[in-house]
Structure formats: structure tokens, C-alpha cells
Design a protein around this motif. Sequence first.
Motif, short mmCIF file in Angstrom:
data_model
loop_
_atom_site.label_atom_id
_atom_site.label_comp_id
_atom_site.label_asym_id
_atom_site.label_seq_id
_atom_site.Cartn_x
_atom_site.Cartn_y
_atom_site.Cartn_z
N GLU A 58 0.84 -1.20 0.00
CA GLU A 58 0.00 0.00 0.00
C GLU A 58 0.87 1.25 0.00
N ILE A 59 0.48 2.22 -0.78
CA ILE A 59 1.11 3.54 -0.77
C ILE A 59 0.15 4.49 -0.08
N PHE A 60 0.57 5.08 1.02
CA PHE A 60 -0.31 5.98 1.75
C PHE A 60 -0.44 7.31 1.01
N GLU A 61 -1.51 8.00 1.29
CA GLU A 61 -1.81 9.24 0.57
C GLU A 61 -0.64 10.22 0.65
N ARG A 62 -0.30 10.80 -0.50
CA ARG A 62 0.79 11.78 -0.58
C ARG A 62 0.26 13.17 -0.27
N LYS A 63 1.06 13.95 0.42
CA LYS A 63 0.67 15.36 0.60
C LYS A 63 1.14 16.20 -0.57
N ASN A 64 2.14 15.72 -1.31
CA ASN A 64 2.60 16.39 -2.52
C ASN A 64 3.56 15.47 -3.26
N TYR A 65 3.87 15.84 -4.50
CA TYR A 65 4.91 15.13 -5.24
C TYR A 65 5.40 16.02 -6.37
N LEU A 66 6.63 15.81 -6.77
CA LEU A 66 7.22 16.46 -7.93
C LEU A 66 7.37 15.42 -9.04
N VAL A 67 7.15 15.85 -10.29
CA VAL A 67 7.30 14.96 -11.42
C VAL A 67 8.77 14.73 -11.72
N ARG A 68 9.53 15.82 -11.73
CA ARG A 68 10.97 15.71 -11.94
C ARG A 68 11.68 16.74 -11.09
N PRO A 69 12.52 16.24 -10.17
CA PRO A 69 12.80 14.84 -9.90
C PRO A 69 11.60 14.17 -9.22
N PRO A 70 11.44 12.87 -9.41
CA PRO A 70 10.29 12.17 -8.82
C PRO A 70 10.47 12.01 -7.31
N LEU A 71 9.81 12.86 -6.56
CA LEU A 71 9.90 12.86 -5.11
C LEU A 71 8.52 13.10 -4.52
N ALA A 72 8.24 12.46 -3.40
CA ALA A 72 6.96 12.63 -2.74
C ALA A 72 7.15 13.10 -1.31
N ASN A 73 6.14 13.80 -0.81
CA ASN A 73 6.04 14.17 0.60
C ASN A 73 7.19 15.06 1.09
N LEU A 74 7.56 16.03 0.26
CA LEU A 74 8.57 17.00 0.68
C LEU A 74 7.97 18.01 1.64
N ASP A 75 8.76 18.39 2.65
CA ASP A 75 8.35 19.44 3.58
C ASP A 75 8.92 20.80 3.18
N ILE A 76 10.20 20.81 2.79
CA ILE A 76 10.88 22.08 2.51
C ILE A 76 11.66 21.95 1.21
#
Length: 293
Positions: A58-76
Motif C-alpha cells: 500500500e502507498i499511503f496518501e501523498r501530501k505532494n509530489y514532484l514529477v521531476r525529480p520524482p519525489l513525494a512528501n517533501l516538507d521544505i
Amino acid sequence: MAKGKIVKGIGGFYYVDADDAIYECKARGNFRNNNMSPLVGDNVEFSINENAENRIEEIFERKNYLVRPPLANLDILFIVCSLVDPKINLQIIDRLIAVAEYKNIEPVIVLTKIDLESDYQQYVDIYSSAGFKVICVNNSDFTSADEIKELMQGKVCAFTGNTGVGKSTLLNNLFPDLNLETGETSKKLGRGKHTTRHSELFRQCGGYIADTPGFSSLDIQRYDKIMKEDLPHCFREFRDYLGECRFNSCTHINDKGCAVCQALKDGKISPSRHSSYVAMYNEVKDIKEWQKK
């Protein structure tokens, strides 16, 4: 079953940090069927199998993501900007800020090489008055960079900046154990300037720092376009005025009765920030939602 965070993904394998151990996992097949792939930074639940591959269930709900670079759940997102060599480019900074705002990532402005340029307070004023944290770094001693570590405590963070702004030098001084040298060369990671092909998270300051393929305003402009309806909300100093315009269709460029333009005239909004908004608006004003990709 266990829970953790994906810290690296390469060749169809995902490496999950859980309970101070790293587990190699494959992703369950139906993620692909649902057009969703695991990303570095994802919080996941996975099965641990002694006689078979560990599997992300399971992948839990993301609060955000970037397409490039592919990153999820960044705070800063630390936006590293050089005052000289190369000269500061406010429109690039504003583009990166806008995407961070759009993605619900807190942007922090880092001005480097203040020891080489004394007239930098004007830039501090522009961004601090707009509501952003601004950190000024002296490249000769880097003592002022300690504030960055304080902000990073317990957070998932990434650093961005165009070539030559001093990002590698900054990271090298902040985190000597990563051994990231100028020229984007990493001895510890075994990667050179153009060899980083995937994103990876490393534990630092009670949280994580992202080591990514170099990304800049051009990448973000291409992969994370902000439509004209959303763009005004990505300039936080506009927000107090957005409901005060005479017309609901106001573009906030030079419309009659525009509260944003009036705030600009009154000195409450920086001319450079508004100019960046106008440039970004003109680039997307004729793009329809279905054309976004």
C-alpha cells in the motif's frame, strides 16, 4: 506487515527505511494497473517475506509530489541562489517558489556568496516582505548556514538551484559525511556531475535530505506547469487581495479595479514579483487543461 518510507528506487526495486533497517522490495502489480508508481519519499506498508521478495502492498496518501525529480512528501524546498557568478535571477527564484507553493512545499530562499556582494539586503526585503524565510550564507565560513540545519529538523528536504549557485559547496559544508564536493562530485555516493540518475533520501537532522539529479526552473517549468486559474494563489502576497478585485475574471495584470495591481502601486507587492507573475501568466494563458501534459 511493516510501515516505512521509500528512500531509493532503481531497476524496479524499492528500498524502504523501516525501524532503522533498509528492506529491498518489489511493488505490487496493481499499482501499475492504477497508473500509480511508488516514488522516493512515499510512506508505504510492505510485507516481509523470508522465502520470497518483500512487497509493497500500500502507498499511503501523498501530501505532494514532484514529477521531476520524482519525489513525494517533501516538507521544505531550499532554493539556493547566488548573488554573483552567476548573478541572481529573480524570475528563476519566483518560478521555483510558485511551484513549491502549488505543491504545498514550504520554500526557503538561501542567498549564497554574500561575502562577495554587499548589496543584498534588497533581495532579503523582497522575499521576507512576501512572507518567505530568507537565509544569507557567507561562503567563506558557512557559520550562517547552521540555520538551515535547524529548519531541517525532522523534515524531508530537497535543495535546488541552477548551475554555479554554490549548492554543492553548501551541502558539502552542511553535511561533510556525504562528501559532496564542488562540481557535483560525490566520493561517498560514487557519482559525478552528470551520473546521478535517480533520487535518493539520506537521514540527516532527524529527517531526510534528497540527493537528486540536478533540477532547475527549466525542469519545473516543463513538468509542473501551473494553470492560470491557480497561478495567483501561488504568489502568497497576492492572497489578501484576490477576493477584492472588481471583476471575477481579473487577471491581476493591468485590469480595472484590480486589488492586486493597487497593492502593487501602494508598494505592498514587489514589482519584480509581479513581473514574474505576469511572465508566468502569459506563458500559460492560452493552455487548456487537457493540453497541460
